[in-house]
Design a protein around this motif. Structure first.
Motif, PDB file in Angstrom:
ATOM      1  N   ASN A   1     -11.231  -0.465  -0.990  1.00 34.70           N
ATOM      2  CA  ASN A   1     -10.285   0.071  -1.966  1.00 34.70           C
ATOM      3  C   ASN A   1     -11.035   1.062  -2.851  1.00 34.70           C
ATOM      4  OD1 ASN A   1      -8.554   0.435  -4.329  1.00 34.70           O
ATOM      5  ND2 ASN A   1      -7.384  -1.304  -3.529  1.00 34.70           N
TER       6      ASN A   1
ATOM      7  N   GLN B   1       0.385  -3.216  -4.984  1.00 37.64           N
ATOM      8  CA  GLN B   1      -1.062  -3.177  -5.196  1.00 37.64           C
ATOM      9  C   GLN B   1      -1.325  -3.357  -6.683  1.00 37.64           C
ATOM     10  OE1 GLN B   1      -3.133   0.271  -3.659  1.00 37.64           O
ATOM     11  NE2 GLN B   1      -4.735   0.135  -5.182  1.00 37.64           N
TER      12      GLN B   1
ATOM     13  N   SER C   1      -4.674  -3.682  -9.597  1.00 39.24           N
ATOM     14  CA  SER C   1      -6.107  -3.609  -9.869  1.00 39.24           C
ATOM     15  C   SER C   1      -6.327  -3.574 -11.366  1.00 39.24           C
ATOM     16  CB  SER C   1      -6.731  -2.378  -9.200  1.00 39.24           C
ATOM     17  OG  SER C   1      -6.146  -1.185  -9.674  1.00 39.24           O
TER      18      SER C   1
ATOM     19  N   TYR D   1      -6.382  -5.622  -5.486  1.00 40.75           N
ATOM     20  CA  TYR D   1      -5.701  -6.340  -4.405  1.00 40.75           C
ATOM     21  C   TYR D   1      -4.529  -5.494  -3.932  1.00 40.75           C
ATOM     22  CZ  TYR D   1      -2.925  -9.738  -1.819  1.00 40.75           C
ATOM     23  OH  TYR D   1      -2.208 -10.377  -0.829  1.00 40.75           O
ATOM     24  N   LYS D   2      -4.423  -5.380  -2.615  1.00 41.77           N
ATOM     25  CA  LYS D   2      -3.339  -4.585  -2.036  1.00 41.77           C
ATOM     26  C   LYS D   2      -2.776  -5.297  -0.823  1.00 41.77           C
ATOM     27  CE  LYS D   2      -2.387  -0.145   0.230  1.00 41.77           C
ATOM     28  NZ  LYS D   2      -2.984   1.103   0.758  1.00 41.77           N
ATOM     29  N   GLU D   3      -1.471  -5.448  -0.791  1.00 34.56           N
ATOM     30  CA  GLU D   3      -0.828  -5.880   0.442  1.00 34.56           C
ATOM     31  C   GLU D   3      -0.761  -4.692   1.388  1.00 34.56           C
ATOM     32  OE1 GLU D   3       2.933  -7.734   0.090  1.00 34.56           O
ATOM     33  OE2 GLU D   3       2.223  -9.369  -1.189  1.00 34.56           O
TER      34      GLU D   3
ATOM     35  N   HIS E   1      -3.787  -7.975   3.974  1.00 37.37           N
ATOM     36  CA  HIS E   1      -4.157  -7.614   2.607  1.00 37.37           C
ATOM     37  C   HIS E   1      -5.540  -6.985   2.588  1.00 37.37           C
ATOM     38  CE1 HIS E   1      -6.208 -11.608   2.832  1.00 37.37           C
ATOM     39  NE2 HIS E   1      -7.136 -10.966   2.120  1.00 37.37           N
TER      40      HIS E   1
ATOM     41  N   LEU F   1      -8.633  -6.905  -0.236  1.00 38.52           N
ATOM     42  CA  LEU F   1      -9.158  -7.415  -1.499  1.00 38.52           C
ATOM     43  C   LEU F   1     -10.543  -6.823  -1.712  1.00 38.52           C
ATOM     44  CD1 LEU F   1      -9.015  -9.358  -3.961  1.00 38.52           C
ATOM     45  CD2 LEU F   1     -10.039 -11.101  -2.487  1.00 38.52           C
TER      46      LEU F   1
ATOM     47  N   THR G   1     -15.584  -6.774  -0.278  1.00 38.61           N
ATOM     48  CA  THR G   1     -14.320  -6.259   0.233  1.00 38.61           C
ATOM     49  C   THR G   1     -13.933  -7.024   1.490  1.00 38.61           C
ATOM     50  OG1 THR G   1     -13.075  -4.256   0.812  1.00 38.61           O
ATOM     51  CG2 THR G   1     -15.315  -4.440   1.684  1.00 38.61           C
TER      52      THR G   1
END
Length: 1009
Positions: free
Chosen positions: A131, A189, A191, A210-212, A273, A275, A298
């Protein structure tokens, strides 16, 4: 981080260069945040560096306004993103070389890459696994010096995380939502981060994102253009020589009559996801001494990845199943379209783009493909620095895991099904590839069985020489003859990468002298890569439990290809993978009791009480498949590096010249412990019994060392004009899975007709790293604050590039041995065409493959770059700015057989154009990228033979508004042109594949405090 980890530290996001008017006075009303600030920061980093570099910096909103890290750095000259992967891995090519030639570092030091290498030399760091919110800048170092880590033959890609004390106190929170119009998929998402200065000399920071992930790619492909010369049948059961239509084509086109023998439509859906987090602390204990630690983690886990395919196969030729009657069905054509003719050295070839056929074989292939990329690193550091000395100590502990599993379930409707007295199976199709654009393809499939699954399931187990397909009884034939079939297969792979390192760097500085410093250092690195591979089979699976009720309507029928390819087939079925696995397991292990391999890492399971080696899905492993016996090994490198470097800074004939010259030496001790699976090939590994093959470990050792000189300079010809030059040598170790360490012999199938063939794979244990001498020269005109015109030229002379073995004395050794390993076949004889086993009563032959270091390659390139802001213009025009760059690359060289070498995934021409408009209230940015056509290597069953990718362009846009001083809203749109990605073979009229991703949108709300 060490002061010399890069020549110039990453700029702090809060710092912006002063913008001056024509009188040299500050222009306070000019915005130096957002897009303008990011470009100015990157420009300052480039100008201050002695090396040839290009950078991107996070904007004033603390972000890279791109879909991922790879998309962001492709805006730089010489960088091209590769879109072959269906899961947005975002690998890149750099300066005319595939991604495996580059090295990715973190703040100038190495970490464990989450790479599962391939034999195509394209494996590289998946930048989509990070990310971008954790990075303050990304620098591409195109001319590494002696203090930089070796391994970046095309350059080093340095991901920069600013240390704690350099960060401004405060924090941020961010919430985003991504929307993909293909499939109407949305993913949130979040952060946040905080930088705390506990005291004036002690600070800590942390960032967590965090992002789906939820996106898909739709594709259409012609998997193979087959030459059925002598086998194509037009009309019912017509044979060559008695068919006027076919015979006329064969006589007219002696180069061959080709047709799309397998047409596929498929959807790759990714869900999971990402992370990513980073944190650190830094303490300035005194004016001369400080210590710190930075870490990151990550994990990209696409645990619900699926691939759903349907393909129509017309490649079944003359009936070779002697158990069937003479009227049994074989695939044949009822009509052929007008051929498209291509002139070749062997004569004209005819390509049939449209046809009608019957008695076809159809596949509904449902594949669960979970994938994971995970890596973390902790890098403690200490620094002593005064006016004369600087000493840096740094350690690295890093671990990585990369997983790529696949369970493939195939519903196969067989052309030999023999449903009627005429031998017809009832399956017909009409197909047209659509000329140069596969999105215009059409296929109409008719099958008498709507579910595609026969009543009674598939009770017939895999044959003794076929481990992947169970079957249903064929009507009208003996009860043991298979009709329709059900396939269970898929490759599973796991890589574990451990890296531990320590380094020391010492510099003595000199004031008032042209010799500005002497620097030396040493580094020790221990790197261990553990690889696991297996292959699923249907052996012992309870496929008789499968029923037609388990067949489902494919979930992507209503919006395939975003509605832009209306000719797709709707007779497309699906399965619930978990439901099928529940039905067919636990497997019956009695027919295939096999040896338990000892000491192997990873994800293997032993069936309780049986000693049977099961795959991660509880299925019996395919012991004679290369994904098993080639991919189970550990590869350990112990690397010792030392370097020395002199720095200079002073005037020569009134011109300030700064730079360095140095020498680096690296020595590597390499040890590979590999699975050596004797008699793993068919048929011995298929024979029932408690132990029917041997599994042992074999150890291979190697060592090598390289002297790597480097020298570079930056000359300030004026206060605005700068000339750079650089020379350096470096090398690249092939990825561990590129080095198949085991020599294996695959025995012929005794049930197969014809001359027996032994397939030998030569182990690549003697491969050496490939090396290069690199030359760089650039001229940069900084015409005004925030402005640049630059031209750079480079040449890389690469030695030892890896390619296939072509030396016939190696492919067919008289003594039947390679590197002391006896094939067990006795004496071999090369008759100029075939490699024969001397004295074999059946005249057996040997077919050998392997890879080796090739001849030299020369890569040359030109990079042009322009960057300007227009703050000297009146009124609203002063808010405009932009950048553009162009890269031209040529490659020359030959393999060991004298044929020209083509490197995959490298375009000759690449263009980026960026424009922005920014005020104190809002900002807008447009980014256009165009990439020339490029070649790809031959690969797996999805892509078949070598092919080319058409030129492609894409337009992206970003907009942001400052709601308050601390709250902003931004919107990004990617692929506004709705561009597709297309492949072809030899000629655009021979399409191979087209990919549709659709448009992607992001909305982000950010607050700082």
């Amino acid at each position: 981080m060490p002061a010399w980890a890069q020549q110039t530290p990453a700029p702090a996001p809060s710092t912006a260069p002063e913008t001056l008017d024509d009188a040299g006075k500050p222009q306070d009303d000019i915005v130096v945040t957002g897009f303008r600030q990011s470009y100015a920061d990157a420009l300052r980093t480039k100008r201050d560096s002695v090396q040839v570099t290009d950078s991107i910096s996070s904007d004033g909103l603390g972000r890279f306004p791109d879909l991922n890290v790879g998309e962001a750095i492709q805006r730089l000259p010489g960088v091209q993103i590769n879109r072959e992967a269906d899961s947005r891995n975002a690998t890149i090519s750099l300066r005319g070389l595939p991604g495996t030639f580059a090295r990715t570092t973190l703040n100038g030091v190495g970490f464990a890459d989450p790479i599962l290498g391939s034999a195509t030399n394209t494996a590289s760091t998946p930048l989509g696994a990070f990310n971008s919110d954790i990075f303050s800048a990304i620098t591409v170092i195109k001319s590494p010096d002696a203090s930089d880590l070796a391994g970046g033959l095309s350059g080093n890609i340095d991901l920069r995380i600013a240390p704690a004390l350099s960060r401004k106190a405060g924090g941020f929170l961010k919430a985003s939502y991504e929307y993909d119009d293909l499939g109407k998929l949305g993913s949130p998402q979040f952060s946040g981060g905080y930088n705390a200065h506990i005291t004036d000399n002690f600070a800590v920071f942390g960032v967590l994102a965090y992002k789906e992930e939820k996106f898909r790619r739709d594709s259409i492909s012609v998997n193979t253009w087959a030459n059925r010369l002598g086998s194509i049948q037009v009309g019912n059961q017509k044979t060559p020589g008695t068919n006027p239509v076919y015979d006329a084509l064969a006589a007219q086109y002696p180069g061959g009559v080709f047709y799309p023998s397998q047409i596929r439509q498929f959807v790759r859906f990714n869900k999971g996801h990402l992370l990513t987090g980073t944190g650190g602390a830094e303490w300035q204990a005194s004016d001369e001494f400080k210590v710190g630690v930075t870490g990151f983690y990550t994990e990209r886990n696409l645990s619900q990845g699926t691939n759903q395919l349907q393909y129509v196969d017309t490649s079944a030729g003359n009936n070779t199943n002697t158990a069937l009657s003479a009227t049994s069905a074989v695939a044949h054509f009822t009509s052929l379209g007008t051929p498209y003719v291509v002139q070749t050295a062997t004569g004209p070839k005819a390509y049939i783009n449209s046809f009608s056929a019957e008695n076809l074989q159809t596949y509904d292939s449902i594949r669960s493909e979970p994938a994971k990329q995970k890596t973390w690193a902790i890098t403690p550091s200490a620094q002593f620095k005064n006016d004369q000395w600087q000493i840096d100590l740094q350690g690295t502990v890093s671990r990585a895991q990369v997983l790529a599993n696949q369970i493939e379930l195939d519903i196969i409707e067989n052309p030999y099904r023999n449903l009627g007295s005429a031998g017809l199976n009832g399956i017909t199709a009409s197909a047209n590839t659509g000329g140069t654009d596969l999105s215009n393809f059409s296929i109409l499939l008719n099958t008498p069985n709507t579910s595609h699954i026969p009543l009674g399931g598939y009770p017939l187990p895999s044959a003794a020489n076929q481990a992947t397909q169970a079957g249903a009884p064929m009507p009208g034939q003996a009860a043991t003859i298979q009709g329709d079939r059900f396939g269970v297969t898929g490759t599973n792979g796991l890589g574990l990468n451990d890296l531990n390192a320590a380094q020391v760097d010492i510099e003595r500085k000199f004031e008032g002298s042209f010799l500005s410093g002497i620097q030396a250092g040493a580094r020790y690195e221990n790197n261990k890569y553990s690889s696991t591979g297996s292959r699923n089979t249907s052996l012992g699976a309870n496929t008789g439990n499968i029923t037609p009720a388990m067949s489902l309507v494919n979930p992507y029928l209503n919006d395939f290809f975003g509605g832009t390819a209306p000719g797709y087939d709707s007779a497309w079925r699906s399965l619930d993978v978990n439901q099928i696995l529940t039905a067919i397991t636990p497997v019956n292990t009695q027919p295939r009791t096999t040896a338990n391999p000892n000491g192997l890492p990873g994800q293997f399971v032993i069936a309780p009480g049986t000693g049977v080696f099961l795959t991660p899905y509880g299925l019996v492993n395919n012991y004679w498949d290369p994904n098993y016996w080639n991919n189970n090994f550990t590869n350990r490198n112990n690397i010792l590096s030392v370097y020395g470097m002199v720095k200079f800074d002073g005037d020569i004939l009134g011109v300030r010249v700064r730079g360095n010259a140095g020498l680096r030496y690296e020595h590597t001790d390499n040890k590979i412990v590999a699975l050596d699976c004797r008699n793993c090939s068919a048929p011995l590994s298929l024979v029932a019994g408690p132990v029917n093959h041997q599994v042992t470990d074999r150890t291979y050792k190697n060592e090598y060392g390289y002297l790597l000189p480097s020298a570079m300079f930056a000359a300030d010809l004026s206060d605005k004009l700068l000339l750079r030059g650089a020379y350096y040598e470096t090398y690249v170790r092939p990825q561990p899975r590129d080095n198949v360490p085991v020599t294996s012999v695959q025995s012929p199938d005794p049930a197969a007709a014809g001359v027996p063939v032994y397939n030998v794979t030569i182990g690549a244990i003697n491969l050496k790293p490939y090396t290069a001498d690199s030359f760089d020269l650039s001229l940069e005109w900084y015409n005004r604050p925030g402005g640049l015109f630059a031209i750079a030229v480079y040449q890389k002379n690469v030695k030892g590039y890896i390619g296939p073995i072509t030396d016939r004395s190696v492919l067919c050794p008289t003594n039947g041995q390679f590197n002391g390993i006896d094939y067990g076949l006795g004496t071999l004889q090369d008759d100029g065409v075939n490699c024969n086993v001397v004295g074999d009563p059946l005249h057996a032959r040997v077919v050998t493959t392997g890879i080796t270091n090739q001849g030299p390659i020369r890569v040359r390139g030109v990079e042009l770059a322009i960057q300007q802001n227009f703050d000297f213009l009146p009124g609203f025009l002063k808010n405009f700015g932009g950048a553009a760059n162009y890269t031209y690359t040529t490659i020359s060289g030959k393999d060991t057989s004298g044929k020209p070498i083509t490197l995959p995934s490298v375009s000759k021409n690449n263009i980026n154009v960026i424009g922005y408009y920014e005020t104190k209230l809002f900002g807008l940015r447009l980014v256009y990228n165009w990439r020339d056509k490029y070649d790809l290597a031959a690969g797996n069953s999805f892509v078949g033979d070598a092919r080319s990718v058409k030129a492609r362009s894409q337009l992206d846009a970003s907009a942001s508004i400052n709601i308050t001083k601390r709250i902003s809203l931004s919107v990004d749109a990617f692929n506004l042109t709705n561009a597709t990605r297309s492949e072809y073979e030899t000629d655009p009229m021979l399409p191979r594949r087209i990919d549709y991703d659709g448009r992607t949108y992001q909305a982000t709300l950010r607050a700082s405090f």
